[in-house]
Each structure stands twice: as structure tokens, then as C-alpha cells.
Design an enzyme around this catalytic site. Structure first.
Site, mmCIF file in Angstrom:
data_model
loop_
_atom_site.group_PDB
_atom_site.id
_atom_site.type_symbol
_atom_site.label_atom_id
_atom_site.label_comp_id
_atom_site.label_asym_id
_atom_site.label_seq_id
_atom_site.Cartn_x
_atom_site.Cartn_y
_atom_site.Cartn_z
ATOM 1 C CB CYS A 167 -1.083 -0.177 1.157
ATOM 2 S SG CYS A 167 -1.531 1.523 1.584
ATOM 3 C CD GLU A 168 -0.297 5.294 -3.925
ATOM 4 O OE1 GLU A 168 -1.020 6.335 -4.051
ATOM 5 O OE2 GLU A 168 0.199 4.688 -4.917
ATOM 6 C CG HIS A 169 -2.324 5.602 1.002
ATOM 7 N ND1 HIS A 169 -3.589 4.983 0.762
ATOM 8 C CD2 HIS A 169 -2.225 6.400 0.162
ATOM 9 C CE1 HIS A 169 -4.262 5.835 -0.389
ATOM 10 N NE2 HIS A 169 -3.210 6.520 -0.809
ATOM 11 C CG HIS A 170 -0.739 2.979 6.072
ATOM 12 N ND1 HIS A 170 -2.084 2.919 5.181
ATOM 13 C CD2 HIS A 170 -0.944 3.755 6.918
ATOM 14 C CE1 HIS A 170 -3.061 3.781 5.893
ATOM 15 N NE2 HIS A 170 -2.387 4.309 6.903
ATOM 16 C CD GLN A 184 -7.688 -4.875 -4.363
ATOM 17 O OE1 GLN A 184 -7.216 -4.696 -3.451
ATOM 18 N NE2 GLN A 184 -8.591 -5.356 -5.028
ATOM 19 C CG HIS A 202 -5.865 -3.528 1.036
ATOM 20 N ND1 HIS A 202 -5.305 -2.724 0.469
ATOM 21 C CD2 HIS A 202 -6.594 -4.406 0.231
ATOM 22 C CE1 HIS A 202 -5.510 -2.860 -0.764
ATOM 23 N NE2 HIS A 202 -6.388 -3.651 -0.910
ATOM 24 C CB CYS A 217 -2.888 -0.721 5.516
ATOM 25 S SG CYS A 217 -3.753 -0.722 4.144
#
Length: 203
Positions: free
Chosen positions: A91-94, A132, A160, A162
Site C-alpha cells: 500500500c502506498e499510504h502505509h 489496488q 490489505h 493496513c
């Protein structure tokens, strides 16, 4: 930006390996531990090597991967389906893993591609920082652009971490995304056939 060849905007030069390892040491110290203790001395090197593997997709050209095709198909023009392709991304956020399966299909128009190339295409885009929805679109759009088949279908079902190991803490939840192009978008019977062949229930 072209989603087929999308790479991160290089605002600054790529850090050196030593700088990357020092960044890991900083995070270890920030977490409250001692990066110089015996158990953590080799951790920065191991983390950087793991990142090289996790994000090796940035080094590959997904378009070039599909450019070698085969015309000797015996006039085969039915659906080609690869199901249950193991998918591991972050995940690019976490920067936390998302793990699941991809199902990929296309309707050939005179030419086919080696099936290992389709599985490798999934890996190329998965081995980048992702969401995704974008991952699903990138896989489908690249197949459509390079092979120019009569249709493409991609479904990804992934959990996910996250969401399961932090934040709302909801284990057992998976996310399903799809991208249907060409005849898969316009023909309901074809979509049903794809879902049945891929073993996708209730999609």
C-alpha cells in the site's frame, strides 16, 4: 502521466544505499529501540535488500514485457484465462503489504502472448507502491494497449494489512476490484463465462 509506464516523479536524486540504511537506523531508534544492539545491527542492510525485492517492478518495462507475441495459434480465438495468480504488493499510504490473487483474461485477435508474461506483468505492477484500484487498471490497460485484443478482464481480490493489522483492525476482509475492457465490457454472457472460468463466485 501514462499509466502504462508510470514511475514516481523524481524530485531528488535516488539516495545511496548507505543513506537508505541510515534511514532505517533512524526509524529503529524512533520506534524506541537501539539500532546498535546485537539483534538489530544487520537490520538496516536486510531491510534495504528486502526493499530491492519488494519494489523491483520499478526497474522493469511492462510494455516491453508483452511485445513478443505469437501468430501461430491454430485460429484459436476464444478466451485465455489465468486464474489465482499470487499477488503481493504494498500500500502506498502505509507501505504495508496487500496480499491476494489476480485473475486475468483476454480475447486474442490473431496473436497471443506467453502466459508467463501475463503473470510477470502482474508482478511488475504489484512490485511498486500501489493502491489496488490503480493496480487493476494498469494491468488491464497494458494488455489492451500492447496486445490489442478484442477484450480484457482483470479481477483482483486482496487483503490489505493496513486495514487488518492497524487502524480499524478488521481481519478477514478482502477488497475486490475489476477492470473490463472491449467485449468483456459490452457482453454480459462473456463476463459470466469469465467469472465462471476464473472461479469467481458472486462477483
Amino acid at each position: 502521466m501514462n499509466t502504462l509506464t508510470e514511475t514516481p516523479r523524481k524530485i531528488r536524486p535516488r539516495p545511496t544505499r548507505a543513506q537508505a540504511e541510515e534511514a532505517v537506523r533512524t526509524l529503529l531508534a524512533w520506534a524506541g529501540d537501539d539500532p546498535d544492539r546485537e539483534g538489530l545491527v544487520g537490520t538496516p542492510d536486510r531491510v534495504v535488500r528486502a526493499y530491492e525485492e519488494f519494489f523491483e517492478g520499478y526497474q522493469d518495462d511492462p510494455v516491453a514485457l508483452l511485445e513478443r507475441t505469437f501468430a501461430e495459434t491454430g485460429n484459436y480465438n476464444e478466451m485465455v484465462v489465468l486464474r489465482d495468480i499470487r499477488l503481493e504488493s504494498h500500500c502506498e499510504h502505509h507501505v504495508i503489504p496487500l496480499i491476494g490473487k489476480a485473475h486475468v483474461a483476454y480475447l486474442p485477435d490473431r496473436r497471443v502472448v506467453g502466459i508467463s508474461k501475463l503473470a510477470r506483468l502482474v508482478d511488475v505492477f504489484a512490485h511498486r507502491l500501489q493502491i489496488q484500484e490503480k493496480l487493476t487498471a494498469q494491468i488491464a490497460d497494458t494488455i489492451q494497449s500492447v496486445l490489442q485484443p478484442r477484450g480484457v478482464a482483470v479481477v483482483i481480490d486482496a487483503a490489505h494489512q493496513c486495514m487488518t493489522t492497524r487502524g480499524v483492525h478488521k481481519p478477514g476482509v478482502s477488497m475486490v476490484t475489476s477492470r473490463l475492457l472491449g467485449e468483456f465490457e459490452t457482453s454480459e454472457p462473456l463476463r459470466r463465462q469469465f467469472f465462471a472460468m476464473a472461479g469467481i463466485g458472486g462477483v
